[in-house]
Enzyme design. Structure first.
Site, PDB file in Angstrom:
ATOM      1  N   LYS A  79     102.878 133.043 -22.221  1.00 61.14           N
ATOM      2  CA  LYS A  79     101.982 131.933 -21.877  1.00 61.14           C
ATOM      3  C   LYS A  79     101.501 131.204 -23.132  1.00 61.14           C
ATOM      4  O   LYS A  79     100.930 130.131 -23.060  1.00 61.14           O
ATOM      5  CB  LYS A  79     100.808 132.446 -21.057  1.00 61.14           C
ATOM      6  CG  LYS A  79     101.224 132.966 -19.681  1.00 61.14           C
ATOM      7  CD  LYS A  79     100.032 133.483 -18.895  1.00 61.14           C
ATOM      8  CE  LYS A  79     100.418 134.157 -17.589  1.00 61.14           C
ATOM      9  NZ  LYS A  79     100.637 133.218 -16.476  1.00 61.14           N
ATOM     10  N   THR A 115      99.615 128.426 -10.983  1.00 62.50           N
ATOM     11  CA  THR A 115      98.826 127.829  -9.905  1.00 62.50           C
ATOM     12  C   THR A 115      97.534 127.257 -10.486  1.00 62.50           C
ATOM     13  O   THR A 115      96.944 126.351  -9.898  1.00 62.50           O
ATOM     14  CB  THR A 115      98.492 128.867  -8.815  1.00 62.50           C
ATOM     15  OG1 THR A 115      98.082 130.076  -9.455  1.00 62.50           O
ATOM     16  CG2 THR A 115      99.690 129.139  -7.936  1.00 62.50           C
TER      17      THR A 115
HETATM   18  C1  26Q Z   1     105.445 145.482 -12.521  1.00 59.94           C
HETATM   19  C2  26Q Z   1     105.898 146.758 -12.776  1.00 59.94           C
HETATM   20  C3  26Q Z   1     105.038 147.821 -12.798  1.00 59.94           C
HETATM   21  C4  26Q Z   1     103.707 147.581 -12.560  1.00 59.94           C
HETATM   22  C5  26Q Z   1     103.250 146.312 -12.297  1.00 59.94           C
HETATM   23  C6  26Q Z   1     104.128 145.247 -12.281  1.00 59.94           C
HETATM   24  C7  26Q Z   1     103.637 143.879 -12.023  1.00 59.94           C
HETATM   25  C8  26Q Z   1     102.337 143.643 -11.629  1.00 59.94           C
HETATM   26  C9  26Q Z   1     101.883 142.359 -11.411  1.00 59.94           C
HETATM   27  C10 26Q Z   1     104.452 142.786 -12.182  1.00 59.94           C
HETATM   28  C11 26Q Z   1     103.991 141.503 -11.967  1.00 59.94           C
HETATM   29  C12 26Q Z   1     102.693 141.276 -11.579  1.00 59.94           C
HETATM   30  C13 26Q Z   1     102.148 139.962 -11.368  1.00 59.94           C
HETATM   31  C14 26Q Z   1     102.814 138.850 -11.465  1.00 59.94           C
HETATM   32  C15 26Q Z   1     102.218 137.526 -11.292  1.00 59.94           C
HETATM   33  O1  26Q Z   1     101.021 137.372 -11.124  1.00 59.94           O
HETATM   34  N1  26Q Z   1     103.058 136.496 -11.328  1.00 59.94           N
HETATM   35  C16 26Q Z   1     102.600 135.124 -11.197  1.00 59.94           C
HETATM   36  O2  26Q Z   1     102.725 134.761  -9.835  1.00 59.94           O
HETATM   37  C17 26Q Z   1     102.193 133.478  -9.607  1.00 59.94           C
HETATM   38  C18 26Q Z   1     102.235 133.223  -8.113  1.00 59.94           C
HETATM   39  O3  26Q Z   1     103.540 133.024  -7.687  1.00 59.94           O
HETATM   40  C19 26Q Z   1     102.958 132.434 -10.391  1.00 59.94           C
HETATM   41  O4  26Q Z   1     102.326 131.189 -10.212  1.00 59.94           O
HETATM   42  C20 26Q Z   1     102.973 132.776 -11.870  1.00 59.94           C
HETATM   43  O5  26Q Z   1     103.810 131.890 -12.573  1.00 59.94           O
HETATM   44  C21 26Q Z   1     103.452 134.206 -12.055  1.00 59.94           C
HETATM   45  O6  26Q Z   1     103.331 134.587 -13.413  1.00 59.94           O
END
Ligand code: 26Q
Length: 740
Positions: free
Chosen positions: A488, A590
């Protein structure tokens, strides 16, 4: 909503000698009593949103608004000499950490608002995302004990608890129902883990540290715990109504999987159908394929979940066997479609003793969607290219959205009232009518300037109170608020600010209008570099804010404990929204939409939904800079050498400040580590884009001097933001995927 009952209750309320928490609970419970029951779901098709996160924020104001009694409550309290803002001491329910969790909350709001039957399933964490405080500029994490204020918006359903079984423990999933108010009252059902000792731990923390085997297994338990509870009850309800005719299950139920986190429940579903209801494996698999859909939110490899068979087997042996069996079916199917070995391996669910959850999701899901056009293109051409080749109908785009009720009506009453006065239609009921704002006149622009100034004043006062940093209200306000992550590029903003600072001091930018940079972000507790970036920015802020030479020119603040409620204030009071991720890496974003809807211009890269934002609001009304996805691909192919881009004295000075003693990292060596990662790798192309970033910031500052023209750009963003209402997104999901 029985408004008479509510009014009577409110007027009968004794407010004397009661603190905010007591009144909060009394008024909330009254609203719950008068709101009516959760809408009927039986005998119709329903959609379910399974998510590990629901980042709701504060429910009080939003719910009273949705129920149409916010104003009345405000007046009642004023009459008693109380200020409705007193409830801001009730902290947010932060059962999520960022975009994915907030999106889930926006979706529920929009579906209820549109009268569509979409219900949420998740976890009722005892502690949500940690509370952040800065000590010496370093992030400190404190437990978020959100329930200590009470939880009047939930109803415990002891009678509907169910037992979830692991190889080594049994645990009760006890539902807590939160009504979601709108045209319908939908239900968000969060499960709390109860049982002896270890069992409780399952719903104790959002994101248990997963750098150990125990931590990883705990996360696996969480994933299975809530999604198995959800599937357990959905199948049971179906059985009660329709008996064993589960081939009809997909006619009544459609399930959306919010990223891979709940994907394990696809195997649980097959387990239930084969073991409990005696279906054959292949028909169970077929029914599953007609039930589930999957949304991908990230292409970052470290966020794509993958489970060691050993861990899975230790706690969920039956599920491990089922996933392996699904994998065998998948392989067979891939071969029958004509995949070669390489292609089949790429899509394999089980390989090398690991389970690839995204591959499982994609195989089972009827539809797989990305969250912005560019992101979906990347899924089609890169991450899931083979899938797209053999299943061309599977991948689709659903560009994210935000609920304009919370993110405009609630957080920006002043702008909403301006829209009421300016538009001759009910934009609140149908946000697409906002488009009619295009072609606004000078009078509207003047009124908007005033609104923005009011919201800015409110924000800056709040920041002064909370952070002790004073920013005069004639400053142009830039904001970068989001989770802290290298991709970011908060670090790039930090360097840009330093460059501007050095330029102001040297006289290079002698007529730059005064500007302020607001940062807000939490870093994952174990993410060392992200924490270093927070410390670095706090060091920069301390230096600049105490430089009397710049007191009238430049301010920097990193607000503590950035959360949904803070965001509501920041998006309304900001002039320039910073969305500067490395092209191709931000799936959508978002926050960018929230700022747009509140009339901030976007200063950002061609990434995620930024592309669609400027396509609608006009490139001329926003500030796009930096390398595109294609340019970065070329650069990578040619070989990128970051230090080549340190060719100007201010830039050099800014970057070298990490190691030349200008700032202190408290002797941790972290600044040096960060510096070296930049000079040697710069995986996120910070140095490459820095020059054009600074130029763009200077351009924004120059343009803002012409107040009217700048306000017109901001208003053009408001006027074209309707597309980014999650009402539009939800209508698309309902039509193209859920068929509800
Ligand atoms: C993965 C592996 C192990 C433990 C946790 C995770 C994990 C946890 C949370 C992987 C990803 C997340 C969160 C991701 C996230 O918030 N992504 C965002 O999603 C938004 C809604 O679609 C987008 O607007 C953002 O661009 C994106 O970063």
């Amino acid at each position: 909503m029985d408004k008479t009952l509510f009014s009577d209750g409110l007027n009968g309320l004794d407010t004397k000698n009661k603190d905010a928490v007591t009144l909060y609970n009394e008024i909330s419970l009254l609203a719950m009593k008068c709101a009516g029951d959760i809408s009927e779901t039986k005998g119709r098709r329903n959609a379910y949103y399974l998510s590990m996160e629901f980042l709701i924020g504060r429910s009080f104001y939003n719910n009273l608004m949705e129920l149409g009694v916010l104003e009345e409550t405000d007046k009642f309290l004023s009459g008693k000499g109380l200020d409705i803002r007193m409830f801001e001491e009730i902290e947010d329910a932060a059962l999520g950490n960022g975009g994915l969790g907030r999106l889930a909350a926006c979706f529920l709001d929009s579906a209820a608002g549109l009268g569509l039957p979409l219900h949420g399933y998740g976890i009722r964490y005892k502690y949500g995302l940690f509370k952040q405080a800065f000590k010496n500029g370093f992030q400190e994490e404190l437990p978020d004990d959100w329930q200590r204020f009470g939880d009047p918006w939930s109803i415990r359903r002891e009678d509907e608890k169910r037992l979830i079984e692991f190889a080594d423990m049994k645990v009760y999933a006890v539902p807590y129902d939160m009504p979601v108010f709108g045209k319908r009252i939908n239900r968000l059902r969060l499960f709390q883990a109860e049982g002896d000792g270890e069992a409780q731990k399952i719903s104790e923390y959002l994101y248990p540290a997963d750098d150990t085997k125990e931590g990883k297994i705990l996360r696996l338990r969480q994933e299975y715990f809530f999604s198995a509870a959800a599937l357990g009850e959905l199948t049971e309800h179906f059985f009660k109504q329709y008996g064993k005719r589960f081939e009809k299950f997909p006619e009544y139920n459609v399930i959306q999987l919010n990223d891979t986190h709940p994907v394990i429940c696809t195997a649980e579903f097959i387990r239930l159908l084969t073991v409990k209801y005696k279906f054959s494996f292949s028909s169970a698999l077929d029914i599953a394929k007609r039930t589930f859909n999957y949304t991908n939110h990230t292409i970052l490899p470290e966020a794509l979940e993958c489970w060691d068979e050993e861990y899975m087997r230790a706690v969920l042996p039956e599920i491990a066997d089922i996933i392996i069996r699904i994998s065998v079916y998948a392989d067979r199917e891939f071969q029958s479609l004509g995949c070669d070995k390489e292609q089949a391996k790429e899509m394999a669910i089980y390989k090398g003793g690991k389970f690839y959850m995204a591959n499982l999701a994609v195989y089972i899901a009827g539809k797989v969607n990305g969250v912005a056009e560019l992101h979906t293109e990347i899924l089609k051409n890169d991450l899931f290219k083979t899938v797209n080749r053999f299943y061309p109908e599977k991948l689709q785009n659903k560009t994210n959205g935000i609920t304009h009720r919370r993110w405009l009506e609630l957080c920006n009453k002043e702008l909403s009232e301006l829209l009421d006065r300016t538009l001759n239609n009910n934009w609140r009921g149908d946000i697409s009518r906002l488009n009619e704002l295009n072609g606004f006149n000078g009078e509207t622009a003047d009124a908007f300037i005033e609104v923005k100034q009011t919201k800015k004043r409110q924000l800056l006062n709040y920041i002064k109170d909370r952070e002790g940093v004073e920013i005069p209200e004639n400053f142009l306000v830039f904001a970068q608020v989001k989770r802290l992550h290298e991709y970011k590029r908060q670090l790039m903003t930090a360097f840009a600010v330093l460059e501007v600072y050095y330029g102001v001091k040297s006289g290079k930018y002698h007529d730059l209008p005064p500007c302020a940079f607001i940062f807000g972000a939490k870093s994952a507790p174990s993410y060392r570099r992200a924490k270093t970036i927070i410390k670095f920015i706090n060091e920069i802020a301390a230096k600049i804010n105490s430089d009397v030479q710049c007191a009238e020119r430049l301010k920097v603040v990193f607000v503590q404990n950035y959360n949904v409620s803070y965001a509501e204030k920041i998006v309304a009071g900001t002039d320039v929204s910073l969305q500067v991720s490395t092209a191709g890496l931000e799936a959508s974003g978002t926050g960018n939409m929230k700022f747009m809807m509140n009339g901030a211009v976007t200063c950002g890269t061609m990434d995620g939904a930024n592309i669609e934002i400027v396509e609608r609001a006009g490139k001329e009304n926003n500030y796009i800079f930096g390398a595109t996805v294609e340019e970065l691909a070329r650069l990578k192919a040619e070989g990128y050498s970051p230090s080549e881009y340190l060719d100007n004295p201010e830039r050099c000075k800014a970057v070298e400040s990490l190691i030349d003693g200008t700032f202190s990292d408290g002797g941790t060596g972290n600044f040096k580590e960060l510096y070296e990662s930049l000079i040697n790798e710069d995986n996120y192309f910070v140095l490459y884009d820095l020059e054009s970033y600074v130029k763009t910031i200077i351009q924004v500052c120059t343009d803002c001097k012409d107040k009217k023209t700048f306000a017109a750009k901001q208003l053009a963003n408001v006027a074209n933001s309707a597309f980014f209402s999650s009402d539009r997104t939800i209508k698309q999901y309902a039509q193209d995927i859920w068929k509800i």
